[in-house]
Design a protein around this motif. Sequence first.
Motif: not given
Length: 429
Positions: A170-198
């Motif tokens: 939550e603290e990071k989300k507030e600190a990097f608010k401008e980056i979250h705004e680049m992605l609409g400001g609503k992102i709660k969860l990203f899920i990666s699947g189908a292959a290995a994530l770096d």
Amino acid sequence: MDIEIHTDGVYSQEELIEKGKKLIANGDRRFLDAKIDAENMSIMLFTSGTTSKSKVVALSHKNICSNLMDIASVLDINEQDTLLSILPVHHVFECTVGFLLSLYKGSKRTFCDGLRHIVENINEYQVSVMACVPSIYERIFMMIRKQLEKQGKLKEILEKEEKYKNSSMEEKKEAFKEIHEMLGGKIKLFISGAAALDPVIEEKYRLLGLNLVQGYGLTETSPVVGVGSNKYYRTGSIGKAVPSVEVKIQDENNEGVGELLVKGPSVMLEYYGNKKATNEAIKDGWFHTGDLARIDKDGYIFICGRKKSVIVLKNGKNIFPEEMENLVNKIEGVKEAFIFGKRQSSDKDDIKINVKIVYDKELVKDTYKVVSEDEIYKVLSNKVKEINQTMPKYKAIRGILLTEEPLIKTTTNKIKRQENLDVIEKSKN
């Protein structure tokens, strides 16, 4: 998108709803009274066929619904969320985790306009949850970084990452608010699947207060076996097994790595019309995934690679191609990499590690200030040698092939290993 009136036998949604209402009003209750046998085959899906011929997977309502309920109990998704669909809906991961989960939880489902428009769509549709393949998250990350460079803010952000690295999400989300705004400001969860994530990419997202977790599943398991969540995650892991699924490791080596076996109500009925393949895959109720994994003391599962993809050297050491491909893919100018074993003599066990690199010629020229093909080969070869220095000698990459042609992959971006090996073999002749 809905048509106003049917044409050529294609009906609009409104027309179908009205037609259904009339049928029910006239006493036709065939749909309402339909008996569903939850145990019978209700859906047929094809495996991706990355290491062998594609097979037909028979799934039941019980398979799909049990997995759906498992996912819903683990992930914090509700009617306030908006999901973005990117993968084809005929893929079981997108069908269950995307399409059916949004219906089950009452959340909104939106559809991507194309890979070039992902960030634009995330903004436009105010997306809060997305499930996709690793390459998409890598692309989004690079787009964010380029935007920060253009704005002259990259150095400031990197300093902030160090400052807030031990802070809460939550603290990071507030600190990097401008980056979250680049992605609409609503992102709660990203899920990666189908292959290995770096793991480096995974960590970078989390440093910015973006919850990126991994999930794992197969068509044969309807599909999710394990998935991380906002609350429970471990970098590099695909999370813990979902509630109604059991997992165990078979034939584990000294490092605890062996084949991952899965048991539970989401395991398929059979490979349709292929009794031999079914009996080979399911033994005593346990489905043999063909994936190598280890499970830590807390139950977190770490996938190491495909059993069929492992390269066994003369000294008995095992090479996991996916692990080494991730390292090569980090080289600036490399689009993708394919690790394979190559015989060095008449001795079939005398195998050395080679890599086929798909590179971006213009980016390589611009980054390393080189012009000729020989110079390009030399600079990328030196980068591979640097990777070799970080690994045990038996893992060292001894040969390099360069190409601008993309690797052969499935619709979910998995490398089709046998087909790529066939291409390499043909190129020798």
